[in-house]
Design an enzyme around this catalytic site. Structure first.
Site, PDB file in Angstrom:
ATOM      1  N   LYS A   6      11.866   7.392  -3.105  1.00 60.53           N
ATOM      2  CA  LYS A   6      10.445   8.330  -3.358  1.00 60.53           C
ATOM      3  C   LYS A   6       9.746   8.394  -1.856  1.00 60.53           C
ATOM      4  O   LYS A   6       9.370   7.019  -2.610  1.00 60.53           O
ATOM      5  CB  LYS A   6      10.718   9.059  -4.643  1.00 60.53           C
ATOM      6  CG  LYS A   6      10.261  10.037  -4.276  1.00 60.53           C
ATOM      7  CD  LYS A   6       9.176  10.066  -4.817  1.00 60.53           C
ATOM      8  CE  LYS A   6       7.661   9.278  -5.246  1.00 60.53           C
ATOM      9  NZ  LYS A   6       6.926  10.399  -3.884  1.00 60.53           N
TER      10      LYS A   6
ATOM     11  N   GLU B 233       4.296  -4.363  -5.260  1.00 60.61           N
ATOM     12  CA  GLU B 233       3.012  -4.727  -3.739  1.00 60.61           C
ATOM     13  C   GLU B 233       2.100  -3.430  -4.446  1.00 60.61           C
ATOM     14  O   GLU B 233       2.204  -2.089  -4.424  1.00 60.61           O
ATOM     15  CB  GLU B 233       4.212  -4.898  -2.394  1.00 60.61           C
ATOM     16  CG  GLU B 233       5.354  -4.946  -2.188  1.00 60.61           C
ATOM     17  CD  GLU B 233       4.751  -6.238  -1.909  1.00 60.61           C
ATOM     18  OE1 GLU B 233       3.291  -6.689  -1.442  1.00 60.61           O
ATOM     19  OE2 GLU B 233       5.651  -7.756  -1.738  1.00 60.61           O
TER      20      GLU B 233
ATOM     21  N   CYS C  57      -3.173  -2.260   2.878  1.00 64.40           N
ATOM     22  CA  CYS C  57      -3.262  -3.503   1.690  1.00 64.40           C
ATOM     23  C   CYS C  57      -3.699  -4.334   1.903  1.00 64.40           C
ATOM     24  O   CYS C  57      -4.664  -5.195   1.275  1.00 64.40           O
ATOM     25  CB  CYS C  57      -1.666  -3.086   1.400  1.00 64.40           C
ATOM     26  SG  CYS C  57      -0.870  -3.773   1.920  1.00 64.40           S
TER      27      CYS C  57
ATOM     28  N   GLU D   4     -10.984  -1.272  -2.980  1.00 61.64           N
ATOM     29  CA  GLU D   4     -10.383  -1.016  -2.087  1.00 61.64           C
ATOM     30  C   GLU D   4     -11.143   0.411  -0.944  1.00 61.64           C
ATOM     31  O   GLU D   4     -10.807   1.225  -1.876  1.00 61.64           O
ATOM     32  CB  GLU D   4      -8.901  -0.975  -2.159  1.00 61.64           C
ATOM     33  CG  GLU D   4      -7.883  -1.161  -0.713  1.00 61.64           C
ATOM     34  CD  GLU D   4      -6.922  -1.372  -1.269  1.00 61.64           C
ATOM     35  OE1 GLU D   4      -6.389  -0.477  -2.274  1.00 61.64           O
ATOM     36  OE2 GLU D   4      -5.380  -1.876  -1.264  1.00 61.64           O
TER      37      GLU D   4
HETATM   38  N1  LIG Z   1       0.690  -4.122  -1.077  1.00 57.54           N
HETATM   39  C1  LIG Z   1       1.249  -4.247  -0.173  1.00 57.54           C
HETATM   40  O1  LIG Z   1       2.132  -4.390   0.235  1.00 57.54           O
HETATM   41  C2  LIG Z   1       1.471  -1.897   0.147  1.00 57.54           C
HETATM   42  C3  LIG Z   1       1.324  -1.432   1.019  1.00 57.54           C
HETATM   43  C4  LIG Z   1       1.090  -0.240   1.298  1.00 57.54           C
HETATM   44  C5  LIG Z   1       0.125   0.508   0.360  1.00 57.54           C
HETATM   45  N2  LIG Z   1      -1.165  -0.187  -0.364  1.00 57.54           N
HETATM   46  C6  LIG Z   1      -1.109   0.166  -1.375  1.00 57.54           C
HETATM   47  O2  LIG Z   1      -1.212   1.696  -2.071  1.00 57.54           O
HETATM   48  C7  LIG Z   1      -2.120   2.419  -1.841  1.00 57.54           C
HETATM   49  C8  LIG Z   1      -2.310   3.471  -1.102  1.00 57.54           C
HETATM   50  O3  LIG Z   1      -0.910   4.203  -0.837  1.00 57.54           O
HETATM   51  P1  LIG Z   1      -0.862   5.116  -1.530  1.00 57.54           P
HETATM   52  O4  LIG Z   1      -1.801   5.966  -1.405  1.00 57.54           O
HETATM   53  O5  LIG Z   1      -0.246   6.201  -1.164  1.00 57.54           O
HETATM   54  O6  LIG Z   1      -0.666   4.597  -3.376  1.00 57.54           O
HETATM   55  P2  LIG Z   1      -0.513   5.419  -4.368  1.00 57.54           P
HETATM   56  O7  LIG Z   1      -0.358   4.719  -5.812  1.00 57.54           O
HETATM   57  O8  LIG Z   1      -0.829   7.012  -4.742  1.00 57.54           O
HETATM   58  O9  LIG Z   1       1.494   6.496  -3.731  1.00 57.54           O
HETATM   59  C9  LIG Z   1       2.446   5.256  -3.848  1.00 57.54           C
HETATM   60  C10 LIG Z   1       3.615   6.162  -3.837  1.00 57.54           C
HETATM   61  O10 LIG Z   1       3.487   6.485  -5.137  1.00 57.54           O
HETATM   62  C11 LIG Z   1       4.143   7.763  -5.572  1.00 57.54           C
HETATM   63  N3  LIG Z   1       3.523   7.809  -6.398  1.00 57.54           N
HETATM   64  C12 LIG Z   1       2.066   8.691  -7.230  1.00 57.54           C
HETATM   65  N4  LIG Z   1       2.010   8.475  -8.381  1.00 57.54           N
HETATM   66  C13 LIG Z   1       3.755   9.201  -8.806  1.00 57.54           C
HETATM   67  C14 LIG Z   1       3.759   9.027 -10.345  1.00 57.54           C
HETATM   68  N5  LIG Z   1       2.889   8.879 -11.290  1.00 57.54           N
HETATM   69  N6  LIG Z   1       5.139   8.511 -10.330  1.00 57.54           N
HETATM   70  C15 LIG Z   1       5.740   8.358  -9.304  1.00 57.54           C
HETATM   71  N7  LIG Z   1       5.388   8.159  -8.807  1.00 57.54           N
HETATM   72  C16 LIG Z   1       4.196   8.013  -8.188  1.00 57.54           C
HETATM   73  C17 LIG Z   1       2.905   9.120  -4.461  1.00 57.54           C
HETATM   74  O11 LIG Z   1       4.435   9.877  -4.251  1.00 57.54           O
HETATM   75  C18 LIG Z   1       3.993   8.194  -3.305  1.00 57.54           C
HETATM   76  O12 LIG Z   1       5.280   7.745  -2.958  1.00 57.54           O
HETATM   77  C19 LIG Z   1      -3.738   1.558  -1.529  1.00 57.54           C
HETATM   78  O13 LIG Z   1      -3.708   0.869  -2.580  1.00 57.54           O
HETATM   79  C20 LIG Z   1      -2.775   0.291  -0.678  1.00 57.54           C
HETATM   80  O14 LIG Z   1      -3.141  -1.095  -0.799  1.00 57.54           O
HETATM   81  C21 LIG Z   1       0.239  -2.363  -1.041  1.00 57.54           C
HETATM   82  O1  LIG Z   2      -0.838  -1.652   4.120  1.00 54.79           O
HETATM   83  C1  LIG Z   2       1.103  -2.369   3.887  1.00 54.79           C
HETATM   84  C2  LIG Z   2       1.002  -3.234   4.326  1.00 54.79           C
HETATM   85  O2  LIG Z   2       2.319  -3.650   3.762  1.00 54.79           O
HETATM   86  C3  LIG Z   2       0.397  -3.851   5.438  1.00 54.79           C
HETATM   87  S1  LIG Z   2       1.086  -4.817   6.920  1.00 54.79           S
HETATM   88  O3  LIG Z   2       2.069  -3.799   7.164  1.00 54.79           O
HETATM   89  O4  LIG Z   2       2.889  -4.533   6.154  1.00 54.79           O
HETATM   90  O5  LIG Z   2       0.430  -5.532   7.173  1.00 54.79           O
END
Ligand SMILES: NC(=O)c1ccc[n+]([C@@H]2O[C@H](COP(=O)([O-])OP(=O)(O)OC[C@H]3O[C@@H](n4cnc5c(N)ncnc54)[C@H](O)[C@@H]3O)[C@@H](O)[C@H]2O)c1
Ligand SMILES: O=C[C@H](O)CS(=O)(=O)O
Length: 489
Positions: free
Chosen positions: A182, A260, A294, A391
């Site tokens: 998804k 993640e 992130c 963040e």
């Molecule tokens: N650690 C990592 O590798 C990594 C990588 C990228 C982003 N992030 C984190 O993600 C966040 C930003 O991304 P975002 O705004 O898309 O995050 P988000 O958690 O709002 O959404 C992520 C995914 O989860 C889905 N989602 C949201 N609510 C849900 C629910 N109740 N049930 C099922 N799916 C649901 C969204 O549709 C999306 O596909 C930041 O906190 C960033 O740090 C972490």
């Molecule tokens: O935002 C999260 C991603 O994992 C960053 S990276 O592209 O892996 O550095």
């Protein structure tokens, strides 16, 4: 807006289930817009729990044949997928910049980064080694084998629409697992293009499925993914609150979970650092994807003896950043993904200045309007401000001052997050001491860009569970089985 593609077939407006390009059972659809100008790009199915059940059933039915294939055959399919992704790098980058907003040069880089996971796990597929262990009795023989865990559900974020998908799907397919993905509601077009290329590469029907849905339907799609007894693994990348919710939901059927999650990276500059290198590293980390990664530096701690010089150097570097739509010329900063993201940046800056911080550069919405924001530097920042505990996920560099090494470590570790950290020093004793003391899963030492398919990516504390990439990434999609052979005298 029409996205100019060399291969227009990569723009898919259907979901992908069991090797078929399909619509939502309900007929519902959602519009995908360009964050740079709000224009409609395309529409995709707005699927629900029943559509998700169809995808899970397709994955379950396709699994036996895929897991029975020799690892070398699975590796060959992944290699062909890698080759196709790289052949279509420019089109994938154009789709990404259109739906996510990052500058085209960064988008090209992400496509190559995302493809590197496919290449890496095409190789790792052939190295799912087990063990033969000396038996615990004269007639005993011990063997440990690795087997694919089963149907995988993957939920991914908008900020890296290619890499966050391939970082999960490539090891899952390499391990012999089928996947239901998804993607984020903001950025499904890259996911669908990846599926089209996977289909061309020979990934069989049902082994890769893409379920697209709106933000409103994500909870029901996610609940189906996390509660279906058929799904044995949930791999999530996104915010910590959603990760906690999915982990709770998955606990009912004791699924293996990889998370993640959010970050709050400290970036520490000691007085013995190469300041030019530190500024370059901070620019690479902080303003990458307009601060929407992130692992972006979120808190910048500078030792007092070099603080003023560092601020001056950073202002010069930030002043060179070009803000603009990612498909129009050489830009460095694109739009934020949506209005909520812009509001959060504004909230963090207002809170910091109310508590005594100074805006020494930027600080306002950009003259371009929409969700463009000026690259910003704050000084005199303290731990009681929101930018220290949350963040920001935007182009804001908050600079804190510190006196001693121990004070820097204490402030850096003062967070429930523990994904990435960075520090600059040329003292090898300090490097070892600080690296061992910081509570994060990954550390950049005299480097601001650390992400690679060869290293284990992941965090500690509330930044997640498990690792992606590297030789560790395959095990997230495998189960160990212990065979005890008795009577072997
Ligand atoms: N650690 C990592 O590798 C990594 C990588 C990228 C982003 N992030 C984190 O993600 C966040 C930003 O991304 P975002 O705004 O898309 O995050 P988000 O958690 O709002 O959404 C992520 C995914 O989860 C889905 N989602 C949201 N609510 C849900 C629910 N109740 N049930 C099922 N799916 C649901 C969204 O549709 C999306 O596909 C930041 O906190 C960033 O740090 C972490
Ligand atoms: O935002 C999260 C991603 O994992 C960053 S990276 O592209 O892996 O550095």
């Amino acid at each position: 807006m029409t996205i100019r593609l060399t291969n227009p077939a990569l723009l898919r407006e259907s979901a992908y289930i069991n090797g078929e390009w399909v619509q939502a059972r309900s007929g519902n659809r959602l519009s995908i817009t360009n964050p740079a100008n709000g224009e409609h790009l395309a529409s995709v199915p707005d699927m629900d729990a029943e559509d998700t059940r169809q995808a899970i059933r397709a994955a379950e039915a396709a699994w036996p044949e895929w897991r029975a294939r020799p690892a070398k055959e699975r590796a060959g399919v992944l290699r062909r997928w890698f080759d196709l992704v790289m052949q279509h790098q420019e089109d994938l980058a154009s789709l990404m910049t259109a739906e996510q907003g990052k500058p085209l040069a960064e988008a090209r880089g992400e496509v190559a980064y995302g493809a590197s996971f496919i290449e890496w796990f095409a190789e790792e597929a052939k190295r799912a080694y087990g063990d033969v262990i000396p038996g615990h009795g004269r007639d005993k023989r011990i063997v440990v084998i690795k087997q694919p865990i089963g149907v995988v559900a993957a939920i991914t974020p908008w900020n890296f629409p290619v890499a966050m998908i391939t970082r999960k799907v490539a090891p899952a397919l390499a391990a012999g697992c089928p996947v239901v993905v998804k993607p984020a509601e903001d950025t499904p077009l890259c996911a669908l293009a990846l599926a089209a290329l996977a289909e061309d590469a020979g990934v069989p029907p049902g082994i890769l499925n893409i379920v697209t849905c709106s933000k409103d339907r994500a909870p029901q799609v996610g609940e189906e993914m996390t509660t279906s007894p058929v799904v044995r693994k949930v791999s999530f990348t996104g915010s910590t609150p959603v990760g906690k919710l999915l982990m709770r939901q998955a606990s009912g059927t004791v699924k293996k979970v990889s998370l993640e999650l959010g970050g709050n990276a400290p970036f520490i500059v000691f007085d013995d650092a190469d300041l030019d290198a530190a500024v370059a590293g901070l620019m690479a980390s902080k303003y990458r994807n307009t601060g929407q990664t992130c692992v972006c530096a979120n808190r910048i701690y500078v030792q007092s003896g070099v603080y003023d010089e560092f601020v001056d150097k950073l202002k010069t570097a930030v002043g060179k950043l070009v803000v603009g739509p990612g498909l129009e010329g050489e830009t460095h900063q694109g739009p934020l993904i949506n209005q909520a993201a812009l509001d959060k940046v504004r909230r963090h800056i207002a809170d910091a200045t109310e508590r005594g911080a100074k805006v020494v550069m930027g600080g306002q919405a950009h003259a371009l309007g929409g969700t463009f924001f000026e690259p910003t530097i704050l000084t005199d920042v303290t731990q009681d401000m929101l930018v220290a505990s949350e963040e920001t996920f935007g182009p804001v560099a908050p600079l804190f001052r510190f006196e001693t090494e121990e004070q820097a470590i204490t402030m850096a570790n003062d967070s429930e997050f523990g994904l990435a950290a960075y520090f600059y020093s040329n003292d090898i004793r300090r490097i070892w001491h600080v690296a061992e003391a910081l509570e994060t899963g990954m550390i950049g030492i005299n480097d601001g860009i650390i992400s690679t398919e060869a290293a284990p990516f992941g965090g500690v504390k509330e930044s997640g569970l498990g690792r992606e990439g590297s030789r560790y990434g395959l095990d997230e999609f495998m189960e160990l089985k212990y065979l005890c052979l008795g009577g072997m005298r």
